[in-house]
Motif scaffolding. Structure first.
Motif: not given
Lengths: 96, 96
Positions: A3, A51, A93-95, B72-75
């Motif tokens: 992100v 993204i 943040s990882k997507v 999804v986005a993951e913190e």
């Protein structure tokens, strides 16, 4: 994919649809060239959390080194839709 | 990746966080197992247009064949955020 927040957006001169983005991923910034300038204005992109594919080799596009790729949705007829992420999602943040 | 609409969502019995989704991509439907049931309820997902990786080999997860993967986005701490697509984006639109 990660992100990122578009901090700046400007057209690349003498191109039809290339927009140069400065994107903040929290721990780093990257320059990203997006080919959606036929459907969006730079100001449509400014300030948006979107993204990006970040694990690509940098690519020279119209003289600008693009260091990631903007992810969008594209209809069968080529119409492009931005995919924005909620404000609360932290930069970087990882997507997946 | 493609845009799909979650038509149905239910927990997979005897699992801690697996949710089985029925996803409409316009020209086809697929079953998708998502591992976010520790942070979301099935009803949080119902009716949402989201993004799915569709070019993976089907995978058996807890006895259910998952035919795509929810994006999804993951913190960094594992907190998950849904990524929803605007209503106007047609089902099956390519995401790239």
């Amino acid at each position: 994919m990660r992100v990122g927040l578009v901090k700046n957006a400007e057209r690349i001169p003498r191109t039809r649809k290339l927009i140069k983005l400065s994107v903040d991923f929290g721990d780093e910034s990257r320059i990203v060239v997006a080919g959606i300038g036929d459907q969006y204005q730079p100001e449509d992109l400014m300030g948006k959390k979107m993204i990006f594919v970040v694990n690509l080799k940098p690519k020279n596009i119209a003289g600008v080194e693009s260091q990631a790729m903007l992810i969008v949705a594209e209809e069968a007829d080529g119409k492009v839709h931005l995919i924005t992420v909620e404000d609360e999602v932290p930069l970087g943040s990882k997507v997946w």
